[in-house]
Design a protein around this motif. Structure first.
Motif, short mmCIF file in Angstrom:
data_model
loop_
_atom_site.label_atom_id
_atom_site.label_comp_id
_atom_site.label_asym_id
_atom_site.label_seq_id
_atom_site.Cartn_x
_atom_site.Cartn_y
_atom_site.Cartn_z
N PHE A 84 0.76 -0.92 -0.03
CA PHE A 84 -0.12 0.00 -0.34
C PHE A 84 0.57 1.39 -0.22
O PHE A 84 0.84 2.44 -0.76
CB PHE A 84 -0.89 -0.20 1.36
CG PHE A 84 -1.94 1.10 1.86
CD1 PHE A 84 -2.93 1.20 0.99
CD2 PHE A 84 -0.72 1.98 2.43
CE1 PHE A 84 -3.50 2.85 0.63
CE2 PHE A 84 -1.96 3.49 2.44
CZ PHE A 84 -3.26 4.07 1.73
N GLY A 85 2.17 1.45 0.83
CA GLY A 85 2.45 2.37 1.07
C GLY A 85 3.60 2.96 -0.45
O GLY A 85 3.74 3.77 -0.42
N LEU A 86 3.91 1.41 -0.82
CA LEU A 86 4.55 1.87 -2.25
C LEU A 86 3.94 2.33 -3.14
O LEU A 86 4.51 2.76 -3.58
CB LEU A 86 5.35 0.33 -2.50
CG LEU A 86 6.51 0.48 -1.62
CD1 LEU A 86 6.93 -1.38 -1.88
CD2 LEU A 86 7.75 1.30 -1.78
N ALA A 87 2.55 1.64 -2.92
CA ALA A 87 1.69 2.17 -4.24
C ALA A 87 0.82 3.07 -4.46
O ALA A 87 -0.04 3.93 -5.08
CB ALA A 87 0.66 0.90 -4.32
N GLY A 92 -2.57 5.55 -6.89
CA GLY A 92 -3.38 6.13 -6.85
C GLY A 92 -3.77 5.36 -5.04
O GLY A 92 -3.78 4.23 -5.33
N LEU A 93 -4.59 6.54 -4.39
CA LEU A 93 -5.38 5.64 -3.67
C LEU A 93 -6.30 3.97 -3.53
O LEU A 93 -6.30 3.59 -3.13
CB LEU A 93 -5.67 6.87 -3.24
CG LEU A 93 -6.97 6.45 -1.42
CD1 LEU A 93 -5.80 6.03 -0.62
CD2 LEU A 93 -7.71 7.46 -0.96
N PRO A 94 -7.63 4.30 -4.89
CA PRO A 94 -7.72 3.28 -4.74
C PRO A 94 -7.41 2.08 -5.48
O PRO A 94 -7.74 0.70 -4.58
CB PRO A 94 -8.87 3.75 -6.04
CG PRO A 94 -8.77 5.38 -6.19
CD PRO A 94 -7.13 5.73 -5.38
N ILE A 95 -6.46 2.33 -6.22
CA ILE A 95 -5.77 0.96 -6.60
C ILE A 95 -4.91 0.03 -5.30
O ILE A 95 -4.55 -0.95 -5.02
CB ILE A 95 -4.55 1.43 -7.92
CG1 ILE A 95 -5.81 1.12 -9.17
CG2 ILE A 95 -3.94 -0.13 -7.83
CD1 ILE A 95 -4.78 1.89 -10.09
N ALA A 96 -4.34 1.48 -4.08
CA ALA A 96 -3.45 1.06 -3.32
C ALA A 96 -4.12 0.15 -1.85
O ALA A 96 -3.41 -0.63 -1.69
CB ALA A 96 -2.20 2.05 -3.28
N VAL A 97 -5.48 0.47 -2.00
CA VAL A 97 -6.70 -0.17 -1.05
C VAL A 97 -6.61 -0.86 -1.60
O VAL A 97 -7.01 -2.30 -0.74
CB VAL A 97 -7.83 1.39 -0.46
CG1 VAL A 97 -8.73 1.00 0.25
CG2 VAL A 97 -7.14 2.28 0.03
N ASN A 145 0.82 9.13 -10.42
CA ASN A 145 1.17 9.59 -11.28
C ASN A 145 1.55 8.06 -12.62
O ASN A 145 2.38 8.70 -14.12
CB ASN A 145 2.75 9.98 -10.95
CG ASN A 145 3.54 9.71 -10.09
OD1 ASN A 145 3.41 8.05 -9.69
ND2 ASN A 145 4.50 10.25 -9.36
N TRP A 146 1.70 7.06 -12.40
CA TRP A 146 2.01 6.36 -13.18
C TRP A 146 0.77 6.12 -14.55
O TRP A 146 0.91 5.91 -14.90
CB TRP A 146 2.39 4.40 -12.90
CG TRP A 146 3.95 4.53 -12.35
CD1 TRP A 146 4.32 5.40 -12.19
CD2 TRP A 146 4.47 3.34 -11.38
NE1 TRP A 146 5.71 5.08 -11.70
CE2 TRP A 146 5.22 4.05 -10.99
CE3 TRP A 146 3.47 1.85 -11.48
CZ2 TRP A 146 6.00 2.37 -10.66
CZ3 TRP A 146 4.48 1.37 -10.73
CH2 TRP A 146 5.26 1.93 -10.13
N LEU A 147 -0.60 6.95 -13.90
CA LEU A 147 -1.98 6.21 -14.23
C LEU A 147 -2.30 7.44 -15.01
O LEU A 147 -2.78 7.46 -15.68
CB LEU A 147 -2.68 5.53 -13.90
CG LEU A 147 -2.16 3.97 -12.92
CD1 LEU A 147 -3.60 3.90 -11.76
CD2 LEU A 147 -1.59 3.18 -14.05
N GLN A 148 -1.30 8.86 -14.68
CA GLN A 148 -1.89 9.58 -15.28
C GLN A 148 -1.33 10.42 -16.73
O GLN A 148 -2.42 10.89 -16.98
CB GLN A 148 -1.20 11.07 -14.35
CG GLN A 148 -1.42 11.26 -13.25
CD GLN A 148 -1.09 12.73 -12.52
OE1 GLN A 148 -0.40 13.36 -13.18
NE2 GLN A 148 -1.64 12.86 -11.35
N GLY A 149 -0.65 9.51 -17.28
CA GLY A 149 -0.85 9.20 -19.01
C GLY A 149 -2.32 9.30 -19.66
O GLY A 149 -3.09 8.89 -20.38
N LEU A 150 -2.42 7.92 -18.72
CA LEU A 150 -3.29 7.04 -19.18
C LEU A 150 -4.69 7.67 -19.18
O LEU A 150 -6.10 7.12 -19.36
CB LEU A 150 -3.61 5.30 -18.32
CG LEU A 150 -2.07 4.74 -18.93
CD1 LEU A 150 -2.50 3.79 -18.06
CD2 LEU A 150 -2.05 4.27 -19.89
N ALA A 151 -5.11 8.54 -18.58
CA ALA A 151 -6.13 9.01 -17.71
C ALA A 151 -6.33 10.30 -18.99
O ALA A 151 -7.34 10.84 -18.01
CB ALA A 151 -6.58 9.42 -16.42
#
Length: 152
Positions: A84-87, A92-97, A145-151
């Protein structure tokens, strides 16, 4: 004398309470109407000491031996917290949770990764996102930030 869960838990609570109280006595205590910075820590640590002593007393009355340790939860739960801490920043929070929920729930023998587990973890991730980001205003990214380009 055999160690029981009550003895270990009582010693843990009592030790943590004594250490916390030792640290807290250096702060001004104050009064109930005008609490000082040491008021709350001393009250909580005192309650922790009393709880630990009561658990130790209960351990004298019962004889429960510590069962074997289940290593899967001991390893998987801290690992899921680390994931969770690394992700949370890159994903983002939803995927980490979601990852935290699934990894920690997988330690249960009753856990099955099916649609109910997926739906429950997704609902909990959505709830945490709304609660912590929207309602409490914590600066945690919904889209990492890894998914911002996809969003975009």
């Amino acid at each position: 004398m055999k160690l029981s869960q009550d003895i270990l838990l009582g010693l843990f609570f009592t030790t943590v309470g004594v250490v916390a109280a030792t640290m807290a006595v250096s702060y001004p205590f104050g009064t109930s109407s005008r609490m000082g910075p040491g008021y709350f820590p001393i009250i909580i640590s005192s309650l922790l000491i009393v709880t630990g002593l009561l658990i130790l007393l209960r351990s004298r009355l019962t004889r429960v031996v510590i069962p074997t340790v289940g290593w899967k939860p001991v390893i998987a739960v801290p690992l899921s917290i680390l994931v969770f801490g690394l992700a949370v920043e890159p994903l983002g929070l939803p995927i980490a949770v979601f990852l935290l929920t699934v990894l920690s729930a997988s330690t249960s023998e009753k856990f099955r990764f099916d649609w109910r587990a997926f739906a429950g973890a997704a609902a909990f991730a959505a709830f945490c996102s709304i609660l912590f980001v929207d309602l409490l205003g914590l600066p945690v990214p919904i889209v990492g930030n890894w998914l911002q380009g996809l969003a975009s």
